[in-house]
Design a protein around this motif. Structure first.
Motif, PDB file in Angstrom:
ATOM      1  N   THR A  76      37.429  30.567  58.785  1.00 51.37           N
ATOM      2  CA  THR A  76      36.766  31.599  59.581  1.00 51.37           C
ATOM      3  C   THR A  76      36.623  32.916  58.819  1.00 51.37           C
ATOM      4  OG1 THR A  76      38.910  32.231  60.564  1.00 51.37           O
ATOM      5  CG2 THR A  76      37.562  30.608  61.762  1.00 51.37           C
ATOM      6  N   ASP A  77      36.973  32.904  57.534  1.00 55.14           N
ATOM      7  CA  ASP A  77      36.860  34.112  56.705  1.00 55.14           C
ATOM      8  C   ASP A  77      37.592  35.298  57.317  1.00 55.14           C
ATOM      9  OD1 ASP A  77      35.399  33.030  54.579  1.00 55.14           O
ATOM     10  OD2 ASP A  77      33.507  33.291  55.640  1.00 55.14           O
ATOM     11  N   GLU A  78      38.830  35.056  57.731  1.00 55.13           N
ATOM     12  CA  GLU A  78      39.657  36.166  58.211  1.00 55.13           C
ATOM     13  C   GLU A  78      39.748  37.191  57.078  1.00 55.13           C
ATOM     14  OE1 GLU A  78      42.703  38.787  58.771  1.00 55.13           O
ATOM     15  OE2 GLU A  78      43.019  37.152  57.344  1.00 55.13           O
ATOM     16  N   PRO A  79      39.380  38.448  57.320  1.00 55.82           N
ATOM     17  CA  PRO A  79      39.155  39.404  56.227  1.00 55.82           C
ATOM     18  C   PRO A  79      40.307  39.568  55.249  1.00 55.82           C
ATOM     19  CG  PRO A  79      38.301  40.285  58.268  1.00 55.82           C
ATOM     20  CD  PRO A  79      39.041  39.039  58.631  1.00 55.82           C
ATOM     21  N   VAL A  80      41.519  39.783  55.739  1.00 52.86           N
ATOM     22  CA  VAL A  80      42.639  40.033  54.825  1.00 52.86           C
ATOM     23  C   VAL A  80      42.899  38.819  53.952  1.00 52.86           C
ATOM     24  CG1 VAL A  80      45.127  40.418  54.716  1.00 52.86           C
ATOM     25  CG2 VAL A  80      43.725  41.811  56.241  1.00 52.86           C
ATOM     26  N   LEU A  81      42.981  37.639  54.552  1.00 53.57           N
ATOM     27  CA  LEU A  81      43.240  36.435  53.769  1.00 53.57           C
ATOM     28  C   LEU A  81      42.095  36.149  52.810  1.00 53.57           C
ATOM     29  CD1 LEU A  81      45.206  34.101  53.272  1.00 53.57           C
ATOM     30  CD2 LEU A  81      43.937  32.776  54.983  1.00 53.57           C
ATOM     31  N   ALA A  82      40.862  36.397  53.243  1.00 56.28           N
ATOM     32  CA  ALA A  82      39.705  36.150  52.381  1.00 56.28           C
ATOM     33  C   ALA A  82      39.756  37.022  51.126  1.00 56.28           C
ATOM     34  CB  ALA A  82      38.410  36.406  53.154  1.00 56.28           C
ATOM     35  N   VAL A  83      40.076  38.293  51.292  1.00 58.66           N
ATOM     36  CA  VAL A  83      40.129  39.202  50.141  1.00 58.66           C
ATOM     37  C   VAL A  83      41.287  38.830  49.212  1.00 58.66           C
ATOM     38  CG1 VAL A  83      40.449  41.590  49.404  1.00 58.66           C
ATOM     39  CG2 VAL A  83      39.005  41.081  51.383  1.00 58.66           C
ATOM     40  N   LEU A  84      42.446  38.527  49.780  1.00 61.92           N
ATOM     41  CA  LEU A  84      43.588  38.120  48.960  1.00 61.92           C
ATOM     42  C   LEU A  84      43.284  36.831  48.196  1.00 61.92           C
ATOM     43  CD1 LEU A  84      46.537  38.842  51.416  1.00 61.92           C
ATOM     44  CD2 LEU A  84      46.147  39.975  49.208  1.00 61.92           C
ATOM     45  N   GLY A 110      49.561  38.593  44.722  1.00 62.50           N
ATOM     46  CA  GLY A 110      48.904  38.464  46.013  1.00 62.50           C
ATOM     47  C   GLY A 110      49.891  38.265  47.143  1.00 62.50           C
ATOM     48  N   LEU A 111      50.925  37.474  46.894  1.00 57.95           N
ATOM     49  CA  LEU A 111      51.946  37.239  47.918  1.00 57.95           C
ATOM     50  C   LEU A 111      52.703  38.520  48.248  1.00 57.95           C
ATOM     51  CD1 LEU A 111      53.332  33.815  46.653  1.00 57.95           C
ATOM     52  CD2 LEU A 111      52.078  34.200  48.786  1.00 57.95           C
ATOM     53  N   ALA A 112      53.019  39.305  47.221  1.00 63.84           N
ATOM     54  CA  ALA A 112      53.707  40.581  47.464  1.00 63.84           C
ATOM     55  C   ALA A 112      52.837  41.504  48.309  1.00 63.84           C
ATOM     56  CB  ALA A 112      54.073  41.240  46.137  1.00 63.84           C
ATOM     57  N   GLY A 113      51.535  41.511  48.033  1.00 57.61           N
ATOM     58  CA  GLY A 113      50.619  42.308  48.844  1.00 57.61           C
ATOM     59  C   GLY A 113      50.527  41.789  50.267  1.00 57.61           C
ATOM     60  N   ALA A 114      50.494  40.463  50.420  1.00 58.21           N
ATOM     61  CA  ALA A 114      50.429  39.863  51.750  1.00 58.21           C
ATOM     62  C   ALA A 114      51.688  40.185  52.549  1.00 58.21           C
ATOM     63  CB  ALA A 114      50.249  38.347  51.629  1.00 58.21           C
ATOM     64  N   GLU A 115      52.834  40.142  51.886  1.00 57.12           N
ATOM     65  CA  GLU A 115      54.073  40.512  52.574  1.00 57.12           C
ATOM     66  C   GLU A 115      54.013  41.953  53.063  1.00 57.12           C
ATOM     67  OE1 GLU A 115      57.603  37.782  50.623  1.00 57.12           O
ATOM     68  OE2 GLU A 115      57.226  39.765  49.780  1.00 57.12           O
ATOM     69  N   LEU A 116      53.520  42.831  52.225  1.00 57.23           N
ATOM     70  CA  LEU A 116      53.445  44.240  52.613  1.00 57.23           C
ATOM     71  C   LEU A 116      52.519  44.417  53.814  1.00 57.23           C
ATOM     72  CD1 LEU A 116      54.144  47.165  52.241  1.00 57.23           C
ATOM     73  CD2 LEU A 116      52.466  47.300  50.384  1.00 57.23           C
ATOM     74  N   ILE A 117      51.406  43.699  53.827  1.00 60.30           N
ATOM     75  CA  ILE A 117      50.493  43.782  54.965  1.00 60.30           C
ATOM     76  C   ILE A 117      51.175  43.268  56.233  1.00 60.30           C
ATOM     77  CG2 ILE A 117      48.394  42.734  55.936  1.00 60.30           C
ATOM     78  CD1 ILE A 117      47.153  43.035  53.122  1.00 60.30           C
ATOM     79  N   ASP A 118      51.958  42.207  56.102  1.00 57.92           N
ATOM     80  CA  ASP A 118      52.694  41.694  57.261  1.00 57.92           C
ATOM     81  C   ASP A 118      53.753  42.689  57.732  1.00 57.92           C
ATOM     82  OD1 ASP A 118      51.255  39.365  57.427  1.00 57.92           O
ATOM     83  OD2 ASP A 118      52.689  38.155  56.307  1.00 57.92           O
ATOM     84  N   LEU A 119      54.430  43.334  56.783  1.00 57.48           N
ATOM     85  CA  LEU A 119      55.432  44.337  57.154  1.00 57.48           C
ATOM     86  C   LEU A 119      54.788  45.539  57.829  1.00 57.48           C
ATOM     87  CD1 LEU A 119      57.688  44.231  53.953  1.00 57.48           C
ATOM     88  CD2 LEU A 119      58.244  43.315  56.226  1.00 57.48           C
ATOM     89  N   LEU A 120      53.610  45.912  57.377  1.00 54.28           N
ATOM     90  CA  LEU A 120      52.864  46.993  58.036  1.00 54.28           C
ATOM     91  C   LEU A 120      52.461  46.572  59.445  1.00 54.28           C
ATOM     92  CD1 LEU A 120      50.659  48.044  55.001  1.00 54.28           C
ATOM     93  CD2 LEU A 120      52.150  49.607  56.271  1.00 54.28           C
ATOM     94  N   VAL A 171      44.951  50.865  56.189  1.00 50.20           N
ATOM     95  CA  VAL A 171      46.193  50.596  55.458  1.00 50.20           C
ATOM     96  C   VAL A 171      46.108  49.250  54.740  1.00 50.20           C
ATOM     97  CG1 VAL A 171      47.674  52.066  56.851  1.00 50.20           C
ATOM     98  CG2 VAL A 171      47.290  49.708  57.561  1.00 50.20           C
ATOM     99  N   SER A 172      45.496  48.255  55.385  1.00 50.16           N
ATOM    100  CA  SER A 172      45.327  46.965  54.712  1.00 50.16           C
ATOM    101  C   SER A 172      44.419  47.109  53.498  1.00 50.16           C
ATOM    102  CB  SER A 172      44.749  45.924  55.678  1.00 50.16           C
ATOM    103  OG  SER A 172      45.661  45.630  56.721  1.00 50.16           O
ATOM    104  N   GLN A 173      43.369  47.911  53.633  1.00 47.56           N
ATOM    105  CA  GLN A 173      42.463  48.132  52.509  1.00 47.56           C
ATOM    106  C   GLN A 173      43.197  48.747  51.325  1.00 47.56           C
ATOM    107  OE1 GLN A 173      38.439  49.678  53.019  1.00 47.56           O
ATOM    108  NE2 GLN A 173      38.640  49.422  55.219  1.00 47.56           N
ATOM    109  N   ALA A 174      44.108  49.667  51.599  1.00 47.43           N
ATOM    110  CA  ALA A 174      44.869  50.295  50.519  1.00 47.43           C
ATOM    111  C   ALA A 174      45.700  49.261  49.767  1.00 47.43           C
ATOM    112  CB  ALA A 174      45.768  51.393  51.080  1.00 47.43           C
ATOM    113  N   LEU A 224      52.717  53.610  55.607  1.00 40.44           N
ATOM    114  CA  LEU A 224      52.290  54.178  54.335  1.00 40.44           C
ATOM    115  C   LEU A 224      52.179  55.692  54.446  1.00 40.44           C
ATOM    116  CD1 LEU A 224      49.483  51.761  53.024  1.00 40.44           C
ATOM    117  CD2 LEU A 224      51.926  51.772  52.467  1.00 40.44           C
ATOM    118  N   ASP A 225      52.693  56.371  53.438  1.00 43.45           N
ATOM    119  CA  ASP A 225      52.508  57.806  53.298  1.00 43.45           C
ATOM    120  C   ASP A 225      51.732  57.991  51.999  1.00 43.45           C
ATOM    121  OD1 ASP A 225      52.560  60.516  53.188  1.00 43.45           O
ATOM    122  OD2 ASP A 225      54.728  60.716  52.956  1.00 43.45           O
TER     123      ASP A 225
END
Length: 201
Positions: A137-145, A28-38, A165-168, A45-46
């Motif tokens: 506040t159920d921020e979507p990205v954090l809630a899903v992670l 989850g942390l690796a995914g969160a980092e990628l979302i932050d980098l995006l 891109v976050s959904q991916a 993303l390609d």
């Protein structure tokens, strides 16, 4: 930015009652980092591949390490491969850095819900307040992670959808955690079968 830190703080918060494994959290942390980098336009993303871009050093040392770890040559790295490679031991790395920064501390005799480990607990700070606010506040990205790694049971049905891109990335995190869970279950079954053989008369 700060999604990975917020996820770690939420997961370590003493108010969390569910058991969270280091492996799930690391993915989850690796995914969160990628979302932050995006979000910081450090990568794009390609398809499902992570394309790095030229960017100055980041203010967050953990995120800067993530940026440094990017594969910069074609055909670039798929999201799934990034999660497994970058995620290896990442929860422990975050725990260590947050403790060094004074954002978490180890209370005596306090067991937090990480399998087989005692972990520090967040101290009162703006970082903790931000993470708690995003969760409340159920921020979507954090809630899903958080749901993916086991910090919460589920996400609300009316949760706004993150951008494409976050959904991916979130979908890849869910798939990776599911795969890791299947591996754990398979190993548990194999261990039980092996144990039964040795117990047999």
């Amino acid at each position: 930015m700060g999604t990975a830190r917020d996820l770690m703080i939420v997961a370590m918060d003493a108010a969390t009652s569910r058991e969270v494994t280091q492996g799930d959290l690391s993915l989850g942390l690796a995914g969160a980092e990628l979302i932050d980098l995006l979000g910081g336009e450090v990568v794009t993303l390609d398809g499902d591949r992570i394309v790095s871009r030229l960017a100055p050093p980041l203010d967050d040392p953990l995120l800067d390490r993530a940026a440094t770890a990017l594969v910069r040559d074609k055909p670039y790295e798929p999201i799934e491969d990034w999660l497994w490679r970058r995620g290896r031991g990442l929860a422990q790395e975050y725990s260590t850095v947050l403790e060094e920064e004074g954002l978490v501390a180890r209370p005596r005799g306090s067991w937090l819900p990480f399998r087989g480990s005692t972990w520090p607990a967040p101290v009162e700070s703006p970082a903790r307040q931000r993470a708690r606010h995003r969760r409340a506040t159920d921020e979507p990205v954090l809630a899903v992670l958080a749901a993916a790694v086991g910090v919460r049971d589920e996400v609300p049905e009316d949760l706004p959808e993150p951008d494409d891109v976050s959904q991916a990335v979130l979908a890849a995190v869910v798939d990776a955690v599911t795969e890791l869970g299947a591996v754990r279950r398979r190993r548990a079954i194999e261990d039980e079968a092996f144990s039964n053989v040795w117990r047999a008369p």
